[in-house]
Design a protein around this motif. Structure first.
Motif, PDB file in Angstrom:
ATOM      1  N   THR A  86       0.728  -2.210   8.251  1.00 35.80           N
ATOM      2  CA  THR A  86       1.773  -1.374   8.850  1.00 35.80           C
ATOM      3  C   THR A  86       2.097  -0.128   8.027  1.00 35.80           C
ATOM      4  OG1 THR A  86       3.538  -2.689   7.843  1.00 35.80           O
ATOM      5  CG2 THR A  86       2.839  -3.307  10.058  1.00 35.80           C
ATOM      6  N   LEU A  87       1.936  -0.195   6.702  1.00 42.72           N
ATOM      7  CA  LEU A  87       2.322   0.933   5.854  1.00 42.72           C
ATOM      8  C   LEU A  87       1.167   1.858   5.485  1.00 42.72           C
ATOM      9  CD1 LEU A  87       4.806  -0.881   3.427  1.00 42.72           C
ATOM     10  CD2 LEU A  87       5.369   0.599   5.369  1.00 42.72           C
ATOM     11  N   PHE A 115       2.685 -14.668  -0.119  1.00 34.89           N
ATOM     12  CA  PHE A 115       2.638 -13.304  -0.641  1.00 34.89           C
ATOM     13  C   PHE A 115       1.387 -12.573  -0.162  1.00 34.89           C
ATOM     14  CE2 PHE A 115       6.155 -14.486  -3.278  1.00 34.89           C
ATOM     15  CZ  PHE A 115       6.786 -13.291  -3.588  1.00 34.89           C
ATOM     16  N   LEU A 116       0.253 -13.261  -0.116  1.00 33.21           N
ATOM     17  CA  LEU A 116      -0.975 -12.629   0.368  1.00 33.21           C
ATOM     18  C   LEU A 116      -0.861 -12.258   1.839  1.00 33.21           C
ATOM     19  CD1 LEU A 116      -3.625 -14.838  -1.452  1.00 33.21           C
ATOM     20  CD2 LEU A 116      -3.036 -12.443  -1.944  1.00 33.21           C
ATOM     21  N   GLU A 117      -0.260 -13.120   2.636  1.00 39.10           N
ATOM     22  CA  GLU A 117      -0.056 -12.814   4.056  1.00 39.10           C
ATOM     23  C   GLU A 117       0.895 -11.631   4.229  1.00 39.10           C
ATOM     24  OE1 GLU A 117       1.205 -16.590   5.625  1.00 39.10           O
ATOM     25  OE2 GLU A 117      -0.843 -17.358   5.676  1.00 39.10           O
ATOM     26  N   LEU A 118       1.960 -11.597   3.430  1.00 37.42           N
ATOM     27  CA  LEU A 118       2.888 -10.466   3.493  1.00 37.42           C
ATOM     28  C   LEU A 118       2.172  -9.179   3.085  1.00 37.42           C
ATOM     29  CD1 LEU A 118       5.726  -9.288   3.908  1.00 37.42           C
ATOM     30  CD2 LEU A 118       6.227  -9.902   1.516  1.00 37.42           C
ATOM     31  N   ALA A 119       1.379  -9.236   2.033  1.00 33.21           N
ATOM     32  CA  ALA A 119       0.641  -8.049   1.583  1.00 33.21           C
ATOM     33  C   ALA A 119      -0.279  -7.542   2.687  1.00 33.21           C
ATOM     34  CB  ALA A 119      -0.162  -8.374   0.324  1.00 33.21           C
ATOM     35  N   HIS A 120      -0.985  -8.439   3.338  1.00 37.26           N
ATOM     36  CA  HIS A 120      -1.897  -8.049   4.408  1.00 37.26           C
ATOM     37  C   HIS A 120      -1.125  -7.365   5.549  1.00 37.26           C
ATOM     38  CE1 HIS A 120      -5.312  -8.170   7.090  1.00 37.26           C
ATOM     39  NE2 HIS A 120      -4.562  -8.767   7.989  1.00 37.26           N
ATOM     40  N   PRO A 154       1.219   2.514  -0.828  1.00 43.82           N
ATOM     41  CA  PRO A 154       0.444   1.421  -1.405  1.00 43.82           C
ATOM     42  C   PRO A 154       1.255   0.132  -1.483  1.00 43.82           C
ATOM     43  CG  PRO A 154       1.138   2.941  -3.131  1.00 43.82           C
ATOM     44  CD  PRO A 154       1.576   3.528  -1.813  1.00 43.82           C
ATOM     45  N   VAL A 155       0.582  -0.986  -1.238  1.00 50.23           N
ATOM     46  CA  VAL A 155       1.176  -2.320  -1.359  1.00 50.23           C
ATOM     47  C   VAL A 155       0.390  -3.039  -2.448  1.00 50.23           C
ATOM     48  CG1 VAL A 155       1.673  -4.494  -0.196  1.00 50.23           C
ATOM     49  CG2 VAL A 155       1.861  -2.338   1.063  1.00 50.23           C
ATOM     50  N   LEU A 156       1.064  -3.351  -3.547  1.00 52.56           N
ATOM     51  CA  LEU A 156       0.416  -3.939  -4.713  1.00 52.56           C
ATOM     52  C   LEU A 156       0.907  -5.358  -4.939  1.00 52.56           C
ATOM     53  CD1 LEU A 156       1.061  -0.848  -6.992  1.00 52.56           C
ATOM     54  CD2 LEU A 156      -0.980  -1.304  -5.641  1.00 52.56           C
ATOM     55  N   ILE A 157       0.001  -6.228  -5.391  1.00 55.82           N
ATOM     56  CA  ILE A 157       0.383  -7.593  -5.755  1.00 55.82           C
ATOM     57  C   ILE A 157       0.222  -7.709  -7.264  1.00 55.82           C
ATOM     58  CG2 ILE A 157      -0.136 -10.036  -5.533  1.00 55.82           C
ATOM     59  CD1 ILE A 157      -1.317  -9.451  -2.799  1.00 55.82           C
ATOM     60  N   ALA A 158       1.280  -8.172  -7.935  1.00 60.30           N
ATOM     61  CA  ALA A 158       1.244  -8.317  -9.388  1.00 60.30           C
ATOM     62  C   ALA A 158       1.790  -9.672  -9.790  1.00 60.30           C
ATOM     63  CB  ALA A 158       2.076  -7.209 -10.039  1.00 60.30           C
ATOM     64  N   THR A 181      15.025  -4.370  -5.439  1.00 59.78           N
ATOM     65  CA  THR A 181      14.367  -5.662  -5.550  1.00 59.78           C
ATOM     66  C   THR A 181      14.967  -6.601  -4.524  1.00 59.78           C
ATOM     67  OG1 THR A 181      14.006  -5.329  -7.921  1.00 59.78           O
ATOM     68  CG2 THR A 181      13.823  -7.584  -7.102  1.00 59.78           C
ATOM     69  N   THR A 182      14.096  -7.264  -3.793  1.00 63.77           N
ATOM     70  CA  THR A 182      14.540  -8.178  -2.756  1.00 63.77           C
ATOM     71  C   THR A 182      13.673  -9.422  -2.768  1.00 63.77           C
ATOM     72  OG1 THR A 182      15.083  -8.364  -0.407  1.00 63.77           O
ATOM     73  CG2 THR A 182      13.057  -7.199  -0.953  1.00 63.77           C
ATOM     74  N   SER A 183      14.177 -10.454  -2.163  1.00 60.90           N
ATOM     75  CA  SER A 183      13.391 -11.681  -2.048  1.00 60.90           C
ATOM     76  C   SER A 183      12.373 -11.531  -0.921  1.00 60.90           C
ATOM     77  CB  SER A 183      14.297 -12.874  -1.758  1.00 60.90           C
ATOM     78  OG  SER A 183      14.872 -12.744  -0.474  1.00 60.90           O
ATOM     79  N   TYR A 184      11.373 -12.370  -0.960  1.00 59.07           N
ATOM     80  CA  TYR A 184      10.340 -12.417   0.074  1.00 59.07           C
ATOM     81  C   TYR A 184      10.973 -12.505   1.460  1.00 59.07           C
ATOM     82  CZ  TYR A 184       6.636 -14.377   2.944  1.00 59.07           C
ATOM     83  OH  TYR A 184       5.741 -14.606   3.958  1.00 59.07           O
TER      84      TYR A 184
END
Length: 114
Positions: free
Chosen positions: A79-80, A69-74, A86-90, A34-37
């Motif tokens: 890249t992944l 968070f949405l920009e990071l997810a995008h 998978p990159v999930l937002i919860a 677990t890490t910070s943004y």
């Protein structure tokens, strides 16, 4: 690290004991980091091939935090995705676990092969 598959959990750095995913992920057979943004890219440099990335937004996040968070997810999906990560937002623990189980299927429930 050990041979367990690893899930990267990214949050805003304010962790409540009842919203930690680590125990639930361990029960599913996964190690978690677990890490910070702010530190997500540095951690991904050390763990380049996680099984999944879960962006755990606070349920009380304001628009600015949600947008980050949405920009990071995008960016992470771009890249992944070639490697199938998978990159999930919860917005909470139970939602994240359900999404992770759905995304990884029976592998998430069964844990790693021995």
């Amino acid at each position: 690290m050990n041979g367990m598959q690893k899930v990267l959990v990214v949050d805003n750095g304010e962790r409540e004991p009842d919203s930690a995913l680590s125990a639930e992920l361990a029960g599913m057979g996964y190690a978690s980091v677990t890490t910070s943004y702010e530190a997500a890219d540095d951690v991904l440099a050390v763990i380049p091939n996680p099984t999944a990335v879960v962006l755990q937004m606070s349920q009380h996040a304001d628009w600015s935090e949600r947008r980050r968070f949405l920009e990071l997810a995008h960016r992470l999906r771009r890249t992944l995705s070639p490697s199938g990560v998978p990159v999930l937002i919860a917005g909470g623990t139970s939602g994240a676990l359900t999404m992770l189980q759905n995304e990884l299927g029976s592998q998430a429930v069964a844990g790693p092969d021995l």
